[in-house]
Design an enzyme around this catalytic site. Structure first.
Site, mmCIF file in Angstrom:
data_model
loop_
_atom_site.group_PDB
_atom_site.id
_atom_site.type_symbol
_atom_site.label_atom_id
_atom_site.label_comp_id
_atom_site.label_asym_id
_atom_site.label_seq_id
_atom_site.Cartn_x
_atom_site.Cartn_y
_atom_site.Cartn_z
ATOM 1 N N GLU A 107 0.877 -1.178 0.000
ATOM 2 C CA GLU A 107 0.000 0.000 0.000
ATOM 3 C C GLU A 107 0.907 1.218 0.000
ATOM 4 O O GLU A 107 1.591 1.473 0.991
ATOM 5 C CB GLU A 107 -0.889 0.022 1.251
ATOM 6 C CG GLU A 107 -1.808 -1.178 1.413
ATOM 7 C CD GLU A 107 -2.969 -1.162 0.443
ATOM 8 O OE1 GLU A 107 -3.162 -0.156 -0.269
ATOM 9 O OE2 GLU A 107 -3.690 -2.176 0.392
ATOM 10 N N CYS A 121 -3.556 8.299 3.681
ATOM 11 C CA CYS A 121 -3.197 7.867 2.324
ATOM 12 C C CYS A 121 -4.371 8.056 1.380
ATOM 13 O O CYS A 121 -4.190 8.169 0.173
ATOM 14 C CB CYS A 121 -2.776 6.411 2.359
ATOM 15 S SG CYS A 121 -3.977 5.385 3.217
HETATM 16 P P1 NAP Z 1 8.024 5.126 4.781
HETATM 17 O O1 NAP Z 1 9.088 6.076 5.116
HETATM 18 O O2 NAP Z 1 8.077 4.439 3.469
HETATM 19 O O3 NAP Z 1 8.022 4.073 5.976
HETATM 20 C C1 NAP Z 1 7.085 3.053 6.047
HETATM 21 C C2 NAP Z 1 7.636 1.911 6.880
HETATM 22 O O4 NAP Z 1 8.725 1.293 6.202
HETATM 23 C C3 NAP Z 1 8.172 2.344 8.233
HETATM 24 O O5 NAP Z 1 7.845 1.354 9.182
HETATM 25 C C4 NAP Z 1 9.670 2.396 7.999
HETATM 26 O O6 NAP Z 1 10.407 2.242 9.174
HETATM 27 C C5 NAP Z 1 9.841 1.225 7.081
HETATM 28 N N1 NAP Z 1 11.051 1.241 6.265
HETATM 29 C C6 NAP Z 1 11.797 2.314 5.876
HETATM 30 N N2 NAP Z 1 12.806 1.899 5.092
HETATM 31 C C7 NAP Z 1 12.720 0.562 4.990
HETATM 32 C C8 NAP Z 1 13.486 -0.443 4.317
HETATM 33 N N3 NAP Z 1 14.544 -0.140 3.586
HETATM 34 N N4 NAP Z 1 13.107 -1.730 4.440
HETATM 35 C C9 NAP Z 1 12.030 -2.071 5.163
HETATM 36 N N5 NAP Z 1 11.270 -1.164 5.821
HETATM 37 C C10 NAP Z 1 11.604 0.136 5.729
HETATM 38 O O7 NAP Z 1 6.584 5.773 4.843
HETATM 39 P P2 NAP Z 1 5.991 6.721 5.969
HETATM 40 O O8 NAP Z 1 6.668 8.023 5.785
HETATM 41 O O9 NAP Z 1 6.004 6.069 7.298
HETATM 42 O O10 NAP Z 1 4.459 6.796 5.548
HETATM 43 C C11 NAP Z 1 3.932 7.798 4.736
HETATM 44 C C12 NAP Z 1 3.550 7.243 3.400
HETATM 45 O O11 NAP Z 1 2.734 6.093 3.547
HETATM 46 C C13 NAP Z 1 2.732 8.208 2.586
HETATM 47 O O12 NAP Z 1 3.309 8.324 1.320
HETATM 48 C C14 NAP Z 1 1.365 7.573 2.480
HETATM 49 O O13 NAP Z 1 0.687 7.830 1.285
HETATM 50 C C15 NAP Z 1 1.649 6.143 2.629
HETATM 51 N N6 NAP Z 1 0.501 5.471 3.211
HETATM 52 C C16 NAP Z 1 -0.210 4.611 2.449
HETATM 53 C C17 NAP Z 1 -1.290 3.954 2.982
HETATM 54 C C18 NAP Z 1 -2.098 2.981 2.181
HETATM 55 O O14 NAP Z 1 -2.883 2.251 2.767
HETATM 56 N N7 NAP Z 1 -1.953 2.937 0.891
HETATM 57 C C19 NAP Z 1 -1.653 4.174 4.318
HETATM 58 C C20 NAP Z 1 -0.899 5.064 5.063
HETATM 59 C C21 NAP Z 1 0.178 5.701 4.494
HETATM 60 P P3 NAP Z 1 10.994 3.513 9.961
HETATM 61 O O15 NAP Z 1 9.818 4.331 10.388
HETATM 62 O O16 NAP Z 1 11.718 2.933 11.102
HETATM 63 O O17 NAP Z 1 11.868 4.232 8.989
#
Ligand code: NAP
Length: 518
Positions: free
Chosen positions: A259, A298
């Protein structure tokens, strides 16, 4: 300065603290340190092996109805601690109470739904998938498809914006399917997820190994996955791309649900001129979507498509409502919109606005209003900003850049085909909403958008009170969209169980098929 508490991880059936100094979780309004998280030194391979061997095995020894009963008890336990969750959300997510409720009560509601749906599955241990079909002229030898729980675990890597719902909307169908869950919450807001897991563990409801939590770095998590495991990721498209190319997915065919981000649109149909109920409904929904959780959903509306002749009127009506939104400290009763989740997200919103600046004009700028009860040099509070692009075709950045905050862009269209083409410029989105009063036009527009959207939400005057909201993810409906939105599929009632099951065909005599007990 005294060190704040280090939140332990729960793996291998016991609480284990990381051996590092940890990462601090902050109050995004006050800037103060709340707790720390750390996953250094955990033996993740052993943790995953224990979750599969003990957790999934114990869950899969139960029937669907028995697992559903566990979900119901989990929901009851969480309900008893609801006030504590509210306090954590205020402190760590900076949300006003109604926004915290979207996350916390959304989690409880989703758990309750899956408990009810699971009860109805009764004492089965596998799910029938369609009827048996004969494989020859006579019905002597037939093929029956079925779905059985996968013998692995479910790893969730979650985003920061839904620490409660993000866990339970995934865990409910996973546990109901018999898969042990390992959750890695986003670091910035991991506290609420960790506290919920702690409450469920303390209550002793689930079998050992059925629920684990790793807080802090994601290092090593994907390496510990094995072929029958599933991975559900929610987060940015950039991280999603890194995850997709990981060897566990590329070589071991670990099943993944992604997602990612999404440029969702709201579309006012040509008949919905100013003064019509549909026009007012669009204005209300846009303002709600821009401001609930400070636009950090999101599913929030990012692009607002309106007939060119009502561009000015729409800008005025949305701007007038946004002007009434007070932004600041969620502890102040006069505040309607709290903070972004962190100062880093505040910077990200500034950057996003700068990227859109070349392609847009500012139609409403909440930044001219002072924050309430919050220091602008410290707090991650950002007032709402409505942008507009008079040439929607040329404004490529608006169709590319997701500003994860209280920001949306108004786009004028010539005619309905043009509006539909603009919606599709999002390259696949989670949701589009339509506003109008012409059922035939709305029906054909919904069909036209269905291929590029996970959900099409149609608002007509007769559903003004009944509709569930553009951005609200209801467990009854599919959540997930194609293309840029990640290609994931969550929820949608019992359809969510598909991800955690393996489909197989059993070819046998009708007598043997009857003995499957489906
Ligand atoms: P993110 O930076 O991509 O992080 C998401 C998760 O991935 C966090 O738990 C992060 O851990 C982890 N992560 C980071 N780098 C990683 C790697 N190399 N390998 C494995 N895991 C890794 O996203 P975010 O900033 O938390 O969330 C915001 C985004 O999520 C927005 O763009 C939003 O649109 C999207 N979103 C989508 C949905 C949906 O249902 N489609 C719902 C909510 C949000 P750390 O926090 O420890 O870095």
């Amino acid at each position: 300065m005294t060190m704040t508490a280090l939140l332990p991880n729960f793996v291998c059936g016991r609480w284990q603290s990381g051996t590092g100094a940890g990462t601090a979780l902050l109050d995004p309004v006050l800037g103060t340190e709340l707790v720390r998280v750390d996953a250094t030194g955990l033996d993740l391979r052993s943790a995953f092996a224990f979750a599969r061997r003990a957790g999934s095995a114990a869950l899969q020894a139960l029937t669907y109805a028995e697992r559903a009963a566990l979900l119901a008890r989990v929901g009851q336990v969480l309900q008893t601690h609801r006030d504590a969750y509210d306090a954590i959300a205020t402190a760590n997510s900076g949300t006003v109470q109604s926004d915290s409720a979207v996350d916390i009560d959304g989690a409880l509601f989703t758990l309750g739904q899956y408990a009810r749906w699971g009860t109805a599955l009764g004492s089965a241990r596998a799910l029938r998938d369609g009827e048996a079909v004969k494989l020859g002229k006579e019905p002597l030898f037939q093929s029956q498809h079925l779905q059985v729980p996968r013998p692995g675990l479910a790893l969730f890597i979650n985003a920061f914006n839904f620490p409660a719902w993000g866990l339970w909307e995934k865990a409910a169908p996973a546990l109901l399917s018999g898969l042990a869950v390992v959750v890695k919450p986003a670091t910035a807001t991991a506290w609420l997820t960790q506290r919920m897991v702690q409450d469920v563990v303390d209550a002793g409801i689930l079998p050992a190994g059925a629920l684990s939590i790793v807080c802090g770095s994601s290092n090593g998590l994907l390496d510990a996955l094995a072929p029958f495991d599933v991975l559900s990721f929610t987060g940015s498209a950039d991280t999603a791309a890194v995850i997709r190319s990981h060897p566990s997915l590329a070589r071991h065919a670990v099943r993944a649900n992604i997602e990612a981000d999404s440029l969702n649109s709201a579309l006012l149909l040509p008949d919905a001129t100013p003064g019509t109920p549909a026009f007012d409904l669009l204005v209300r929904e846009v303002v709600r979507e821009m401001t609930v959780k400070s636009g950090q959903k999101c599913t929030a509306i990012r692009r607002i498509l309106v007939p060119a002749k009502v561009y000015g009127a729409a800008a005025e009506a949305i701007g007038a409502k946004l002007a009434k939104v007070s932004t600041g400290n969620p502890r102040n009763a006069g505040v309607r919109m709290g903070a972004l989740v962190s100062r880093a997200q505040f910077e990200a919103v500034q950057q996003g606005l700068a990227q859109l600046a070349h392609a847009t004009e500012v139609l409403h700028d909440g930044r001219t209003q002072a924050l309430v009860d919050a220091d602008p040099a410290v707090a991650a509070c950002h007032q709402p900003v409505l942008l507009g692009a008079r040439d929607a075709d040329m404004a490529q950045a608006v169709h590319d850049v997701e500003v994860f905050g209280p920001v949306a862009t108004l786009l004028p269209y010539r005619d309905l085909p043009h509006a539909l083409a603009l919606a599709q410029r999002g390259q696949g989105s989670l949701v589009a909403s339509l506003y109008g009063d012409d059922a035939a036009a709305l029906g054909s527009a919904a069909l036209a958008l269905a291929a590029s959207h996970g959900r099409v939400h149609v608002v007509t005057p007769e559903v003004a009170q009944a509709h569930t909201g553009h951005g609200n993810v209801m467990p009854q409906s599919l959540h997930g969209g194609p293309g840029r939105a990640g290609g994931g599929a969550e929820l949608g009632g019992l359809r969510a169980l598909d991800f955690y099951h393996q489909r197989a065909a059993v070819q046998a005599s009708p007598q043997v098929l009857a003995a499957l007990g489906l």
